[in-house]
Scaffold this active site. Structure first.
Site, PDB file in Angstrom:
ATOM      1  N   GLY A  60       0.785  -1.229   0.000  1.00 34.30           N
ATOM      2  CA  GLY A  60       0.000   0.000   0.000  1.00 34.30           C
ATOM      3  C   GLY A  60       0.813   1.274   0.000  1.00 34.30           C
ATOM      4  O   GLY A  60       0.269   2.363   0.194  1.00 34.30           O
ATOM      5  N   TRP A  62       2.167   3.010  -2.351  1.00 32.78           N
ATOM      6  CA  TRP A  62       1.810   4.021  -3.362  1.00 32.78           C
ATOM      7  C   TRP A  62       0.406   4.571  -3.118  1.00 32.78           C
ATOM      8  O   TRP A  62       0.197   5.784  -3.130  1.00 32.78           O
ATOM      9  CB  TRP A  62       1.934   3.426  -4.766  1.00 32.78           C
ATOM     10  CG  TRP A  62       3.347   3.433  -5.265  1.00 32.78           C
ATOM     11  CD1 TRP A  62       4.479   3.548  -4.519  1.00 32.78           C
ATOM     12  CD2 TRP A  62       3.774   3.328  -6.625  1.00 32.78           C
ATOM     13  NE1 TRP A  62       5.589   3.515  -5.332  1.00 32.78           N
ATOM     14  CE2 TRP A  62       5.191   3.375  -6.626  1.00 32.78           C
ATOM     15  CE3 TRP A  62       3.115   3.178  -7.838  1.00 32.78           C
ATOM     16  CZ2 TRP A  62       5.945   3.312  -7.798  1.00 32.78           C
ATOM     17  CZ3 TRP A  62       3.862   3.100  -9.012  1.00 32.78           C
ATOM     18  CH2 TRP A  62       5.264   3.161  -8.990  1.00 32.78           C
ATOM     19  N   ASP A  80      -4.035  -6.180  -6.031  1.00 32.13           N
ATOM     20  CA  ASP A  80      -2.839  -7.006  -5.886  1.00 32.13           C
ATOM     21  C   ASP A  80      -3.274  -8.439  -5.623  1.00 32.13           C
ATOM     22  O   ASP A  80      -4.362  -8.676  -5.090  1.00 32.13           O
ATOM     23  CB  ASP A  80      -1.971  -6.502  -4.725  1.00 32.13           C
ATOM     24  CG  ASP A  80      -0.521  -6.959  -4.847  1.00 32.13           C
ATOM     25  OD1 ASP A  80      -0.272  -8.182  -4.895  1.00 32.13           O
ATOM     26  OD2 ASP A  80       0.375  -6.100  -4.912  1.00 32.13           O
ATOM     27  N   ASP A  96      -5.776 -11.686  -9.006  1.00 29.36           N
ATOM     28  CA  ASP A  96      -4.904 -11.570 -10.168  1.00 29.36           C
ATOM     29  C   ASP A  96      -5.672 -10.831 -11.269  1.00 29.36           C
ATOM     30  O   ASP A  96      -6.606 -11.377 -11.851  1.00 29.36           O
ATOM     31  CB  ASP A  96      -4.506 -12.971 -10.632  1.00 29.36           C
ATOM     32  CG  ASP A  96      -3.542 -12.959 -11.803  1.00 29.36           C
ATOM     33  OD1 ASP A  96      -3.336 -11.877 -12.404  1.00 29.36           O
ATOM     34  OD2 ASP A  96      -3.008 -14.031 -12.122  1.00 29.36           O
ATOM     35  N   ASP A 121       3.601  -0.809  -9.760  1.00 26.02           N
ATOM     36  CA  ASP A 121       4.890  -1.140  -9.149  1.00 26.02           C
ATOM     37  C   ASP A 121       5.032  -2.655  -9.071  1.00 26.02           C
ATOM     38  O   ASP A 121       5.723  -3.190  -8.213  1.00 26.02           O
ATOM     39  CB  ASP A 121       4.976  -0.510  -7.751  1.00 26.02           C
ATOM     40  CG  ASP A 121       6.412  -0.393  -7.240  1.00 26.02           C
ATOM     41  OD1 ASP A 121       7.320  -0.197  -8.069  1.00 26.02           O
ATOM     42  OD2 ASP A 121       6.626  -0.487  -6.019  1.00 26.02           O
ATOM     43  N   LYS A 161       6.922   0.280 -13.238  1.00 28.11           N
ATOM     44  CA  LYS A 161       8.278  -0.201 -12.970  1.00 28.11           C
ATOM     45  C   LYS A 161       8.655  -1.241 -14.020  1.00 28.11           C
ATOM     46  O   LYS A 161       7.896  -2.171 -14.284  1.00 28.11           O
ATOM     47  CB  LYS A 161       8.350  -0.826 -11.579  1.00 28.11           C
ATOM     48  CG  LYS A 161       9.697  -1.468 -11.277  1.00 28.11           C
ATOM     49  CD  LYS A 161       9.885  -1.742  -9.804  1.00 28.11           C
ATOM     50  CE  LYS A 161       8.990  -2.845  -9.286  1.00 28.11           C
ATOM     51  NZ  LYS A 161       9.151  -3.029  -7.829  1.00 28.11           N
TER      52      LYS A 161
END
Length: 206
Positions: A60, A62, A80, A96, A121, A161
């Protein structure tokens, strides 16, 4: 079981990392918070009233810094595979997102609202086999870009990322095809020896 030299080195580095210590003092869930803070200072990815999707959000770090900025008129939808403790003003969807049911849950949570920004990320569970890990990470960022293309409003923003290696150049070219401006960022909180960089796309061409 004794730790390997590599895992012990990582643990020592993590414990002594100034950003880990700073995150604990500042009450952030992750040292990664500082990466997004720095990127947003440069690139203005989100602002008050923005609707933001945070992929690979756990724990968490971000979402925690985005939610207060977007405020009551904005929204943060985080997702997530791993569980994430509740954050005020953040809608969390565990699962997912590559599965249709989870993807649709994210769309349902949006309730037709156009998305200003998609941030990611995400990173795979590392196997230690460089080639395998690189393919796994590129697969995830390609899916994040697909989602951005499906939900972003014209002029929207994207930040993901990415690990430099096989597939990186092609991915960068792909991002450039969908955004007016693309930047590569290496925040100070990103460890120098890490191959990670953040690709920022601004001005989505719908």
């Amino acid at each position: 079981m004794a730790r390997s030299k590599t895992s012990q080195k990582w643990l020592d580095e993590h414990v002594n990392d100034p950003y880990v210590k700073k995150a604990q003092l500042d009450g952030y869930r992750s040292r990664a918070s500082y990466k997004l803070i720095e990127i947003n200072e440069k690139d203005k990815l989100y602002r008050p009233g923005s609707v933001v999707i945070d992929l690979g959000s756990a724990p968490g770090g971000w979402s925690q810094i985005v939610a207060p900025v977007v405020g009551d008129n904005g929204r943060v939808i985080a997702s997530d595979i791993l569980p994430m403790d509740v954050l005020e003003d953040v809608t969390f969807i565990q699962g997912d997102f590559t599965e249709e049911s989870v993807y649709n849950e994210i769309l349902d949570a949006l309730d037709g609202q156009p998305v200003d920004t998609v941030i990611s990320d995400m990173a795979p569970n590392m196997s230690g086999v460089n080639a395998t890990d690189q393919y796994s990470s590129m697969y995830l960022v390609e899916l994040a870009l697909d989602m951005a293309r499906n939900v972003l409003k014209p002029g929207g923003n994207f930040c993901a990322k990415v690990f430099q290696g096989v597939g990186y150049d092609e991915y960068l070219k792909d991002v450039r095809s969908s955004f007016d401006k693309v930047y590569i960022r290496k925040p100070a909180a990103s460890r120098p020896r890490s191959r990670e960089v953040y690709i920022v796309g601004k001005g989505f061409k719908s």
